[in-house]
Scaffold this motif. Structure first.
Motif, PDB file in Angstrom:
ATOM      1  N   ALA A 100      80.131  74.829 142.253  1.00 12.96           N
ATOM      2  CA  ALA A 100      80.622  73.500 141.873  1.00 12.96           C
ATOM      3  C   ALA A 100      82.094  73.346 142.254  1.00 12.96           C
ATOM      4  N   ALA A 141      75.560  72.796 145.944  1.00 17.27           N
ATOM      5  CA  ALA A 141      76.519  71.920 145.277  1.00 17.27           C
ATOM      6  C   ALA A 141      76.211  70.485 145.666  1.00 17.27           C
ATOM      7  N   VAL A 199      77.966  66.659 145.049  1.00 15.02           N
ATOM      8  CA  VAL A 199      79.202  66.039 144.573  1.00 15.02           C
ATOM      9  C   VAL A 199      79.063  64.523 144.628  1.00 15.02           C
ATOM     10  N   ILE A 228      82.763  64.440 140.590  1.00 19.48           N
ATOM     11  CA  ILE A 228      81.912  65.254 139.721  1.00 19.48           C
ATOM     12  C   ILE A 228      81.046  66.127 140.622  1.00 19.48           C
ATOM     13  N   SER A 229      81.236  67.419 140.508  1.00 20.17           N
ATOM     14  CA  SER A 229      80.526  68.382 141.340  1.00 20.17           C
ATOM     15  C   SER A 229      79.606  69.221 140.461  1.00 20.17           C
ATOM     16  N   GLU A 230      78.342  69.294 140.854  1.00 18.11           N
ATOM     17  CA  GLU A 230      77.370  70.099 140.119  1.00 18.11           C
ATOM     18  C   GLU A 230      76.932  71.266 140.976  1.00 18.11           C
ATOM     19  N   ARG A 232      73.730  76.522 135.878  1.00 18.75           N
ATOM     20  CA  ARG A 232      74.132  75.164 136.271  1.00 18.75           C
ATOM     21  C   ARG A 232      75.480  74.873 135.638  1.00 18.75           C
ATOM     22  N   ARG A 233      76.434  74.458 136.476  1.00 19.35           N
ATOM     23  CA  ARG A 233      77.767  74.126 135.991  1.00 19.35           C
ATOM     24  C   ARG A 233      78.231  72.826 136.633  1.00 19.35           C
ATOM     25  N   ILE A 234      79.010  72.073 135.890  1.00 18.84           N
ATOM     26  CA  ILE A 234      79.560  70.807 136.365  1.00 18.84           C
ATOM     27  C   ILE A 234      81.077  70.876 136.263  1.00 18.84           C
ATOM     28  N   GLU A 243      84.539  68.521 136.918  1.00 21.83           N
ATOM     29  CA  GLU A 243      85.042  67.158 137.109  1.00 21.83           C
ATOM     30  C   GLU A 243      86.513  67.226 137.479  1.00 21.83           C
TER      31      GLU A 243
END
Length: 138
Positions: A58, A99, A101, A117-119, A130-132, A134
């Motif tokens: 992310a 990733a 975005v 916002i990148s996941e 799973r991480r987000i 911002e």
């Protein structure tokens, strides 16, 4: 006149067998408990590793999106439209991660603020991390 030694031996016969069975049962329960604890710890370590890898995926996606929005050479950047950046990693350490975005803008007077916002996702099933991330940029 002489004590009867056979009488004492008969009374103690068989007392060791129940004690041995009890000790073996207790030791088996201890081994099973330790095995379950070790398995749970290994699963937590795998999930922690996948979570860490997802965070870095992310973070990498957010950095790549910032490079697209604000090129180093000073030229006009990409437009902020969702999704601005998607990537499946094949490099060591992030192999199998991806990733995605997205981007949005907020105009406050003459200033435009970008929200990125990148996941990051690594693994699959129960082992998925799973991480987000911002990021706000101007």
């Amino acid at each position: 006149m002489f004590p009867n030694l056979n009488h004492q031996a008969n009374r103690q016969r068989g007392a060791g067998l129940p004690l041995a069975i009890f000790i073996i049962t207790v030791l088996a329960l201890i081994v099973v408990t330790i095995t379950q604890l070790q398995q749970g710890t290994a699963e937590m370590e795998i999930q922690d590793l996948q979570s860490t890898r997802a965070f870095y995926a992310a973070e990498s996606g957010a950095q790549a999106a910032l490079a697209l929005l604000f090129p180093i050479d000073g030229s006009a950047g990409s437009s902020c439209s969702a999704p601005i950046y998607q990537h499946s990693f094949s490099t060591p350490g992030l192999n199998g991660c991806r990733a995605s975005v997205s981007c949005s803008t907020d105009n406050l007077g003459p200033t435009t603020y970008y929200t990125i916002i990148s996941e990051g996702v690594c693994g699959s099933g129960l082992d998925q991390g799973r991480r987000i991330v911002e990021v706000r940029a101007q």
